[in-house]
Structure formats: structure tokens, C-alpha cells
Enzyme design. Structure first.
Site, PDB file in Angstrom:
ATOM      1  N   ASP A   1      -9.733  13.636   7.956  1.00 43.64           N
ATOM      2  CA  ASP A   1      -9.298  12.987   7.472  1.00 43.64           C
ATOM      3  C   ASP A   1      -8.733  13.398   5.659  1.00 43.64           C
ATOM      4  O   ASP A   1      -9.141  12.281   4.627  1.00 43.64           O
ATOM      5  CB  ASP A   1     -10.128  11.562   7.342  1.00 43.64           C
ATOM      6  CG  ASP A   1      -9.780  10.260   6.268  1.00 43.64           C
ATOM      7  OD1 ASP A   1      -8.206  10.234   6.367  1.00 43.64           O
ATOM      8  OD2 ASP A   1     -10.139   9.218   6.277  1.00 43.64           O
TER       9      ASP A   1
ATOM     10  N   HIS B   1      -9.755   8.089   3.201  1.00 41.98           N
ATOM     11  CA  HIS B   1      -9.534   6.359   3.919  1.00 41.98           C
ATOM     12  C   HIS B   1     -10.812   5.664   3.791  1.00 41.98           C
ATOM     13  O   HIS B   1     -11.247   5.085   4.462  1.00 41.98           O
ATOM     14  CB  HIS B   1      -9.289   6.354   4.980  1.00 41.98           C
ATOM     15  CG  HIS B   1      -7.652   6.335   5.352  1.00 41.98           C
ATOM     16  ND1 HIS B   1      -6.918   8.145   4.894  1.00 41.98           N
ATOM     17  CD2 HIS B   1      -6.304   6.020   5.093  1.00 41.98           C
ATOM     18  CE1 HIS B   1      -5.589   7.894   5.193  1.00 41.98           C
ATOM     19  NE2 HIS B   1      -4.983   6.613   4.767  1.00 41.98           N
TER      20      HIS B   1
ATOM     21  N   TYR C   1      -4.492  14.281  -3.128  1.00 43.20           N
ATOM     22  CA  TYR C   1      -4.532  13.527  -2.263  1.00 43.20           C
ATOM     23  C   TYR C   1      -6.024  14.178  -1.582  1.00 43.20           C
ATOM     24  O   TYR C   1      -5.720  14.761  -0.348  1.00 43.20           O
ATOM     25  CB  TYR C   1      -3.625  13.205  -1.133  1.00 43.20           C
ATOM     26  CG  TYR C   1      -3.725  11.973  -0.081  1.00 43.20           C
ATOM     27  CD1 TYR C   1      -3.783  10.941  -0.462  1.00 43.20           C
ATOM     28  CD2 TYR C   1      -3.472  12.330   1.583  1.00 43.20           C
ATOM     29  CE1 TYR C   1      -3.997   9.307  -0.139  1.00 43.20           C
ATOM     30  CE2 TYR C   1      -4.110  11.303   1.790  1.00 43.20           C
ATOM     31  CZ  TYR C   1      -3.911   9.658   1.644  1.00 43.20           C
ATOM     32  OH  TYR C   1      -3.906   9.186   2.736  1.00 43.20           O
TER      33      TYR C   1
ATOM     34  N   HIS D   1       1.916   4.446  -3.196  1.00 41.97           N
ATOM     35  CA  HIS D   1       1.484   6.324  -2.612  1.00 41.97           C
ATOM     36  C   HIS D   1       2.386   6.692  -4.249  1.00 41.97           C
ATOM     37  O   HIS D   1       2.704   7.327  -4.750  1.00 41.97           O
ATOM     38  CB  HIS D   1       0.945   6.435  -1.461  1.00 41.97           C
ATOM     39  CG  HIS D   1       0.001   6.319  -1.162  1.00 41.97           C
ATOM     40  ND1 HIS D   1      -1.096   6.643  -1.563  1.00 41.97           N
ATOM     41  CD2 HIS D   1      -0.051   5.734   0.012  1.00 41.97           C
ATOM     42  CE1 HIS D   1      -1.711   6.539  -0.715  1.00 41.97           C
ATOM     43  NE2 HIS D   1      -1.356   5.630   0.380  1.00 41.97           N
TER      44      HIS D   1
ATOM     45  N   GLU E   1      -6.346   6.922  -2.016  1.00 42.22           N
ATOM     46  CA  GLU E   1      -5.637   5.757  -1.505  1.00 42.22           C
ATOM     47  C   GLU E   1      -6.289   4.020  -1.463  1.00 42.22           C
ATOM     48  O   GLU E   1      -6.531   2.989  -1.380  1.00 42.22           O
ATOM     49  CB  GLU E   1      -7.184   5.767  -0.717  1.00 42.22           C
ATOM     50  CG  GLU E   1      -6.156   6.684   0.985  1.00 42.22           C
ATOM     51  CD  GLU E   1      -5.366   5.684   1.442  1.00 42.22           C
ATOM     52  OE1 GLU E   1      -5.157   4.598   1.865  1.00 42.22           O
ATOM     53  OE2 GLU E   1      -3.860   6.165   1.477  1.00 42.22           O
TER      54      GLU E   1
ATOM     55  N   HIS F   1       0.996  -0.804   0.011  1.00 40.91           N
ATOM     56  CA  HIS F   1      -0.491   0.011   0.504  1.00 40.91           C
ATOM     57  C   HIS F   1       0.942   1.811  -0.477  1.00 40.91           C
ATOM     58  O   HIS F   1       0.762   1.880  -0.849  1.00 40.91           O
ATOM     59  CB  HIS F   1      -0.621   0.012   1.163  1.00 40.91           C
ATOM     60  CG  HIS F   1      -1.751   1.287   2.049  1.00 40.91           C
ATOM     61  ND1 HIS F   1      -3.088   1.348   1.660  1.00 40.91           N
ATOM     62  CD2 HIS F   1      -1.144   2.578   1.773  1.00 40.91           C
ATOM     63  CE1 HIS F   1      -3.295   1.909   1.345  1.00 40.91           C
ATOM     64  NE2 HIS F   1      -2.562   3.499   1.831  1.00 40.91           N
ATOM     65  N   GLU F   2       1.744   1.114   0.936  1.00 40.06           N
ATOM     66  CA  GLU F   2       2.488   2.308   1.037  1.00 40.06           C
ATOM     67  C   GLU F   2       3.579   2.571  -0.301  1.00 40.06           C
ATOM     68  O   GLU F   2       3.481   3.837  -0.675  1.00 40.06           O
ATOM     69  CB  GLU F   2       3.552   2.348   1.916  1.00 40.06           C
ATOM     70  CG  GLU F   2       2.805   1.873   3.391  1.00 40.06           C
ATOM     71  CD  GLU F   2       2.300   2.995   3.681  1.00 40.06           C
ATOM     72  OE1 GLU F   2       2.545   4.916   2.703  1.00 40.06           O
ATOM     73  OE2 GLU F   2       0.930   3.355   3.946  1.00 40.06           O
TER      74      GLU F   2
END
Lengths: 356, 88
Positions: free
Chosen positions: A270, A275, A188, A177, A197, A173-174
């Protein structure tokens, strides 16, 4: 962008251009330097995307073909917050005693593998970018993030979360990005942020499925399984199969993800619910991949990858823009009127995203 | 002095908030000094953070500033972790 020193401010690419312009003119080189480099990098990316879009060509080939091997480095923050920390494992070195370091190292390898073998992409930038990760960030830190240049993992506080390197899909996931930053660069915030996301959840999950050799029917479609501390009531942080059901705990609360547009959450927090509303495109991907069956990275993942990297997806794209491009990509890759383009249309319809 | 911290975002996207009222606390002076320095280093508008980074709202007696990981001052980091740990 690899010229940033460790102590310089990092400007995420979501800084508005007018702010960057102002910073770039600042007398203080600590402010103007990174802003100028960001502007330069952004203009290069824009040019590359334009070339890709208009000519349907990949960006100019590198002078030297990038390696088929990753170039990984793991750093240890030793519970401090200075990045990147002390180098503890470089590419090719044997595993050491620290399981967190070893998990980060193999997770980077699994991510590199999927992108290379399934999509012929050489690392995050498509050009062999070295993969750096820092572990043991801060004390009891309940998070992991991508800072524009590298991954950062906390150990968790042991009460709610455990070590963030525990789930290979979190590592994927990271890093995704990073892929998004180098390609569509989805803003974002709000819907483009939720798409950003969702890209990370989709490819994070595919990295796990690929490394386990699972079919769409066999996969758990969970994000962050193994991240919740014992005693927390929940299976994971997010479920692509059933958004909103990953956890329901007296301390954590209930998983707030919607699975369809009927339950889209409007909020300023957020980053505008990035998310939260990512549940909708996540679920569309799940529906599409399971309708096709087989290995999800082969067809469904390929179509998502084509859209993410194809050059037509705008930085401020909404769900409907993305959905339209997936139908187009399915036709281009697998033919008009085929199962793929019908299935992808149906998946978006089921989550209430209209295709214009 | 009322010190409130709200943390949003992060990989999990789970919000946390807590508040400390320093009235009557023996360590009130220490809290006040820390809170003032943390606010002085804050921003008037929500900074654009990094993907999955936490973002924070720090409110001291009604005055609100914003900050985001990984670019917190040392005082902000200390204040945030103390309020989230000790606050109600």
C-alpha cells in the site's frame, strides 16, 4: 498537462526524476513525450513553490481571472477501461437519468464550492482547471482513483462495495489529490504519502460537512459512509474520530488504522501504508477541530490549507514537519499564544507526533 | 502452474490475494497462455502508481512481476480479475 491525449501513458508525479530523465531521452515519442511534459510541469511547479516560499506571494496571477463557476464534464466508461469514455454531461446541462452521473456532477460542484468559498481557491489548480470525472469504470470495480488529470469511479461489485460516487467525501478525496499534486506535491509513499492521503480525507470530510452545514460536533468524521454493501459489518472505510473502528468484517477484515504513533505500521505494501498511517494525522485534525468547535473548515481547515498550499511543506515531509508548520500557520493566522496554536500543539501531542 | 495475485492499495487500502493451481484443470492451457502473456507485460520493480490506484503482484511458478492501475495490459486485467474471482 492538459495536453495529454487519452491513450498516452500517464506519468504520476511520484516517478523519480532520474527515471523521467531517462524516459525523456527515449527514441520512442510515446515514452519521451509524456515524460518531457511531466518534467516541464514539475519544474514549473517547483519554481512556483519557490516564488511562493521566498516572497510569500501567490504564483504569478493569470492573465484572466478564473471563473467563480466550475467547468464540469462527466464521462461514462460503460464498464470498459478506456479513459475518459463517452461524454454524458457537461457544465450547465440538466440532470439525466443516470444517478451515478448526477452524483458525480454534484460532488464535483460541492468540492469546487468549498475550495472557492472557504479558501478562495479556483478549482484544483487554483486557476480554473476543468473538472473531469469518469464513471462506470470497468466491471464491478471496487475502487476510485485520481490518475493525475481526472477522477475515475467504479460501480463496486455489490458484494463488498457499492457505487463509489455514493459518498461526497470520496469525490472530495479524489479531487484533493489533484490539489495536493498542484501544491505541496507530497510523495505518494511512506509518511509523506500518508500525509497526502490524510489531506484527501481531511478536505473530503470538510466538503461533506460544508455541504451539510455541520459543525465539528455534528459531523460523523467518517470516510466512505454509504460505500459498504449491505451485509458488510462496518460504518465506513475510515474514521477520523476513532481510527481503527470503521469496520470489522469477516470478509474485509478489521480497519487497520492507528490513531497514534505508538501503533504506526511499518510496511512496504500500500505504498508504504499510505492508507493505514494516515489515521494518525487524520485523528490529529479531528482532535484539533473538535477542540476549537464550530465549523471545522473555518479555522482548522484554514490552517491545514495554509500549510498544504503555503510553499514551505516539502514533497518528502514527515508528520513532524507537517505538525511544526501547522503550529506556525496557526500563529501567523490567529496570533501567538492564542487558542488555535495551543490547541493544534495539543492535538499533535495527543497522537504522539513531536513538534521540533 | 501456480498463479498468485496480490492486490494492495486502492481507496480502501484493503489487501486481497488469491491463487489458482492449474494442475488437473480442463482449461489449464488457456490459463497458461494468459499467465505467460500477463507476465511478459509486467515489470520487475513495483511501478509508482496513481493516488488510490490498485497495485498488483502477479507470481507465476515463483516468477514475480508488478503492475499498477490504470496501466494494465488487457491480459493482466483479465488474469487478475479471473484469479481474484475464481482463485482460493
Amino acid at each position: 498537462m492538459t495536453t495529454h491525449g487519452g491513450s498516452e501513458p500517464v506519468f504520476c508525479t511520484v516517478v523519480p526524476p532520474h527515471v523521467l530523465d531517462r524516459l525523456a531521452r527515449n527514441d520512442d515519442p510515446a515514452l519521451s513525450g509524456p515524460a518531457r511534459r511531466t518534467l516541464l510541469r514539475d519544474s514549473e511547479l517547483r519554481a512556483r513553490r519557490r516564488v511562493t516560499t521566498e516572497f510569500r506571494l501567490a504564483a504569478a496571477p493569470a492573465a484572466k481571472a478564473p471563473s467563480d463557476q466550475p467547468l464540469r464534464t462527466i464521462y461514462d466508461c460503460a464498464h470498459g477501461t478506456d479513459l475518459p469514455g463517452a461524454k454524458v454531461r457537461s457544465e450547465g446541462q440538466d440532470p439525466g437519468r443516470d444517478a451515478t452521473v448526477n452524483r458525480a456532477y454534484s460532488g464535483l460542484g460541492a468540492t469546487f464550492d468549498l475550495y472557492l468559498k472557504a479558501y478562495q481557491r479556483h478549482s484544483i489548480d487554483g486557476d480554473g482547471l476543468p473538472l473531469d470525472a469518469s464513471v462506470h469504470y470497468d466491471e464491478g470495480y471496487n475502487n476510485a482513483f485520481w490518475n493525475g488529470e481526472q477522477m475515475v469511479f467504479g460501480d463496486g461489485d455489490g458484494e463488498i462495495f457499492v457505487d463509489f460516487t455514493n459518498s461526497v467525501d470520496v469525490i472530495g478525496h479524489e479531487l484533493t489529490h489533484g490539489v495536493t499534486q498542484y501544491t505541496a506535491n507530497l510523495t505518494y509513499y511512506g509518511q509523506p504519502g500518508a500525509l497526502n492521503e490524510s489531506m484527501s480525507d481531511v478536505f473530503g470530510s470538510l466538503i461533506k460537512q460544508y455541504s451539510l452545514g455541520q459543525t465539528a460536533a455534528e459531523a460523523d468524521w467518517l470516510i466512505g459512509a454509504g460505500l459498504l454493501a449491505p451485509g458488510v459489518t462496518g460504518a465506513a472505510l475510515r474514521s477520523m474520530k476513532a481510527p481503527g473502528t470503521a469496520y470489522d468484517d469477516d470478509v474485509l477484515g478489521k480497519d487497520p488504522q492507528p490513531s497514534t504513533m505508538d501503533d504506526y505500521v511499518r510496511t512496504g505494501r500500500d505504498n508504504g501504508g499510505v492508507h493505514i498511517n494516515s489515521g494518525i494525522p487524520n485523528h490529529a485534525f479531528y482532535l484539533f477541530a473538535t477542540a476549537l468547535g464550530g465549523h471545522a473548515w473555518e479555522k482548522a481547515g484554514q490552517i491545514w490549507y495554509d500549510v498544504l498550499t503555503g510553499g514551505e511543506l516539502q514533497e518528502k515531509a514527515f508528520f513532524t514537519d507537517f505538525a511544526g508548520l501547522t503550529v506556525k500557520a496557526a500563529r501567523e493566522r490567529f496570533g501567538d499564544g492564542g487558542d488555535e496554536s495551543q490547541a493544534v500543539k495539543k492535538a499533535w501531542e495527543q497522537v504522539g507526533v513531536r513538534i521540533l | 502452474m501456480r498463479i498468485q495475485v496480490r492486490r494492495t492499495g486502492g481507496f480502501a487500502g484493503i489487501e486481497r490475494r488469491a491463487e489458482v493451481d492449474t494442475a488437473g484443470r480442463p482449461d489449464a492451457d488457456e490459463w497458461h497462455a494468459l499467465a505467460e502473456r500477463a507476465v511478459a507485460g509486467g515489470r520487475g520493480a513495483r511501478p509508482s502508481g496513481v493516488p488510490d490506484g490498485f497495485s498488483y503482484e502477479i507470481t507465476v511458478d515463483g516468477e514475480r512481476v508488478y503492475a499498477a492501475d490504470p496501466r494494465l495490459t488487457a491480459e493482466q486485467r483479465t488474469l487478475i480479475s479471473r484469479v481474484l474471482k475464481e482463485g482460493a
